[in-house]
Design a protein around this motif. Structure first.
Motif, PDB file in Angstrom:
ATOM      1  N   ARG A   1       0.833  -1.201   0.000  1.00 29.91           N
ATOM      2  CA  ARG A   1       0.000   0.000   0.000  1.00 29.91           C
ATOM      3  C   ARG A   1       0.869   1.252   0.000  1.00 29.91           C
ATOM      4  N   LEU A   2       1.914   1.247   0.843  1.00 33.18           N
ATOM      5  CA  LEU A   2       2.809   2.400   0.867  1.00 33.18           C
ATOM      6  C   LEU A   2       3.519   2.583  -0.477  1.00 33.18           C
ATOM      7  N   ALA A   3       3.918   1.453  -1.087  1.00 32.03           N
ATOM      8  CA  ALA A   3       4.570   1.541  -2.399  1.00 32.03           C
ATOM      9  C   ALA A   3       3.608   2.080  -3.444  1.00 32.03           C
ATOM     10  N   ASP A   4       2.346   1.623  -3.403  1.00 27.78           N
ATOM     11  CA  ASP A   4       1.344   2.120  -4.358  1.00 27.78           C
ATOM     12  C   ASP A   4       1.098   3.611  -4.160  1.00 27.78           C
ATOM     13  N   GLU A   5       1.017   4.026  -2.881  1.00 27.64           N
ATOM     14  CA  GLU A   5       0.799   5.447  -2.618  1.00 27.64           C
ATOM     15  C   GLU A   5       1.978   6.277  -3.123  1.00 27.64           C
ATOM     16  N   GLU A   6       3.182   5.790  -2.898  1.00 31.13           N
ATOM     17  CA  GLU A   6       4.361   6.506  -3.378  1.00 31.13           C
ATOM     18  C   GLU A   6       4.387   6.557  -4.904  1.00 31.13           C
TER      19      GLU A   6
ATOM     20  N   GLN B   1       1.780   6.423  -6.880  1.00 25.21           N
ATOM     21  CA  GLN B   1       0.731   7.356  -7.296  1.00 25.21           C
ATOM     22  C   GLN B   1       1.182   8.796  -7.107  1.00 25.21           C
ATOM     23  N   ARG B   2       1.866   9.072  -5.990  1.00 27.89           N
ATOM     24  CA  ARG B   2       2.362  10.428  -5.766  1.00 27.89           C
ATOM     25  C   ARG B   2       3.363  10.832  -6.832  1.00 27.89           C
TER      26      ARG B   2
ATOM     27  N   GLU C   1       4.764  13.831 -11.641  1.00 26.52           N
ATOM     28  CA  GLU C   1       5.281  13.833 -13.005  1.00 26.52           C
ATOM     29  C   GLU C   1       4.279  14.435 -13.977  1.00 26.52           C
ATOM     30  N   GLN C   2       2.989  14.084 -13.797  1.00 26.61           N
ATOM     31  CA  GLN C   2       1.967  14.654 -14.668  1.00 26.61           C
ATOM     32  C   GLN C   2       1.873  16.164 -14.487  1.00 26.61           C
TER      33      GLN C   2
END
Length: 599
Positions: free
Chosen positions: A226-231, A233-234, A239-240
């Motif tokens: 979950r922490l990896a996914d949140e990172e 996504q951030r 980048e966007q």
């Protein structure tokens, strides 16, 4: 193929001849396919016993289909047990037993304190070969080898502690005398038909531990994911945003370039037109500008006889061009050049400012001031550790000398642990539900942390402060809790008092903010040593010297915890009470505090 031969399934009828008296029971597993065997242990409802992993052949632990040689292996285990009183492979859990059956060599009978003729031991080892192709082929072959070994070797079996010869036939068929109620001293060949089985309660406890470990691993993996996914996504959002800002800057730059290009073209056209009107007239001057007419004046060459006056002849003179008329177009050109330069310069000034302003502005990340520990120095000395009038694990009392050290005044709080989690990306306690505790819980003692978590925290704090912190040793913790050489039972004295600690009797129902009970402090001012949450130490589980208890092997790597928690009754809370847990164990009433050596 029976698949489940063990002493419990072999019965001897007293009223039949020996050759007919041996009966094999329970063919329940004989119809189960080998692929269904694992996890399909049959429960004996009348005895509460389950399965028989101590007697299973190596191929029964895998997908290989067993044959008659699997039963031969079980017979070999039984013969080994009959000769020395225990099975060849033991363990505290089913996985450990399985590993030994698959990989560990069969121990010698001599290592079990039994002297057996080598011919008989060879029969046992042949039956216990791990590869079926190297094992005794059948029960008939096993019986034949055993008869030959008995005929070739002496039938006298000796244990190292007993010198009297033992008749192997009698150890099988003769029951123990009714008047013997206790086992003989020293070594014994007494045979327990239930030995080597695993009780349902033990399996349930083992299953509970396994499930707990699996849940912990799954939860930690899910948390990390979950922490990896949140990172991730951030990073994607950042980048966007960067790409969008870059595109906006490119679009603005192109628009300004188009404006400058259009203005430059207009200026070039005006300069071209102006240049065409500025061609100088060489060889003369404006007639009107150089014509001099002197009317009403009489001079030499005028009529002296009063005749009518007449104009003088026209004179053409070469003169310098008028400065006023030439300066005006030059000023106009200079003005246009300044205007063009202003436009271009303004563009580049705006461009430089827009590059700075429109770039990815990173707001200053607020840095939480480090929560420095409040340490209290504990003066060293000698005290009586443990006591003789309580639980067996607390005695005997014995003198221990402690060097001076410093201890956290309170247990480590959620607030400080949150800084550790944030800076190291360490897995937070499960009850937080996030990377920081819920609002209002910052001053609660951190809990649901394993011994391994506390070691990581101590390393982080040590690196941050440039000081070596560690968990207190068990004797250091007790020394602080009992006021050193005063040997008090509690930090406040020898009598339990309400209002001094968060325990079951206090009725608080959960952990309390650290320092809630100042009356419970020890003589140096260290608080919350009793109740609130249990506290990890750095000491492994042990039995004090002089104690006759034997520490089970599975507990030898477990870690001692002290102090009791908010759910502990009074009789489980004192300066001498001990308990121990697995290093990866986590619980809502288990926290810690740190110490450091004296300066």
């Amino acid at each position: 193929v029976h698949r489940d031969l063990k002493p419990l399934n072999v019965m001897i009828c007293d009223d039949l001849p020996t050759s007919e008296a041996v009966k094999i029971l329970d063919f329940g597993l004989a119809k189960i396919k080998s692929g269904e065997l694992l996890g399909s242990f049959i429960a004996a409802q009348t005895t509460g016993l389950m399965g028989s992993p101590f007697y299973m052949a190596p191929e029964q632990w895998s997908d290989e289909p067993p044959d008659a040689r699997a039963d031969v292996y079980s017979l070999g285990v039984m013969l080994f047990q009959m000769l020395c009183g225990e099975v060849p492979f033991k363990g505290s859990s089913i996985p450990s037993i399985m590993k030994k059956h698959l990989t560990t060599d069969v121990p010698s009978l001599a290592s079990k304190g039994v002297e057996v003729p080598p011919q008989i031991e060879a029969v046992v080892r042949h039956a216990l070969e791990k590869e079926p192709e190297h094992r005794t082929e059948s029960a008939d072959e096993f019986a034949r080898e055993l008869r030959e070994a008995m005929s070739l070797a002496s039938a006298e079996l000796k244990r190292t502690g007993d010198r009297a010869p033992i008749d192997p036939g009698k150890t099988i068929v003769t029951p123990a005398p009714a008047n013997i109620t206790t086992p003989p001293t020293g070594s014994s060949t007494a045979f327990d038909p239930l030995a080597g089985t695993i009780s349902a309660a033990a399996l349930q406890e083992e299953e509970h531990k396994t499930l707990f470990a699996q849940r912990e691993l799954a939860r930690e993996a899910a948390q990390k994911q979950r922490l990896a996914d949140e990172e991730a996504q951030r990073l994607r959002v950042a980048e966007q945003k960067r790409q969008d800002e870059e595109a906006a800057r490119d679009k603005e730059r192109k628009h300004l370039e188009e404006i400058v290009a259009a203005q430059t073209k207009v200026l070039e056209e005006k300069l071209t037109q102006l240049a065409s009107t500025m061609s100088p007239k060489t060889g003369g001057v404006d007639a009107e500008a150089t014509h001099i007419q002197r009317a009403g004046m009489i001079t030499a060459g005028d009529s002296l006889a009063g005749s009518a006056s007449q104009a003088f002849p026209r004179v053409d003179v070469d003169l310098a061009p008028k400065k006023r008329s030439a300066a005006m177009p030059i000023a106009a050109v200079a003005l246009l050049v300044l205007l063009a330069g202003g436009v271009v310069g303004g563009y580049f000034i705006y461009k430089s400012r827009s590059d700075v302003i429109a770039g990815p502005v990173k707001p200053a990340t607020p840095v939480d001031p480090p929560i420095k520990p409040d340490l209290v120095e504990i003066e060293g000395g000698t005290f009586q550790m443990g006591r003789n009038d309580s639980e067996a694990t607390e005695g005997p009392a014995h003198p221990v000398t402690i060097n001076t050290f410093s201890m956290d005044k309170t247990e480590v709080t959620n607030a400080e642990y949150a800084q550790f989690v944030k800076q190291t990306n360490h897995t937070p306690p499960e009850q937080w539900g996030s990377v920081k505790p819920q609002a209002g819980q910052e001053l609660l003692p951190v809990s649901n942390v394993s011994y391994e978590d506390t070691i990581a925290f101590a390393a982080w704090r040590s690196k941050r402060d440039g000081v070596t912190y560690r968990l207190p040793r068990e004797e250091e913790w007790e020394y602080a809790a009992r006021n050193g050489d005063k040997d008090n039972l509690y930090p406040w004295g020898n009598t339990w008092s309400l209002g001094h600690a968060a325990t079951l009797d206090a009725g608080v129902g959960r952990e309390q903010p650290v320092g809630t009970y100042p009356a419970g402090a020890n003589r140096w001012g260290v608080q919350d040593l009793m109740g609130n949450v249990w506290e990890w130490t750095s000491s492994k589980a042990s039995v004090y010297k002089g104690n006759t208890l034997q520490l089970p092997a599975q507990y030898q790597d477990w870690i001692v915890a002290r102090g009791g928690g908010y759910s502990s009754p009074t009789n489980k809370v004192s300066g001498t009470h001990r308990d121990w847990f697995a290093p990866n164990y986590k619980n809502a009433v288990l926290g810690f505090r740190l110490v450091k050596a004296a300066s």
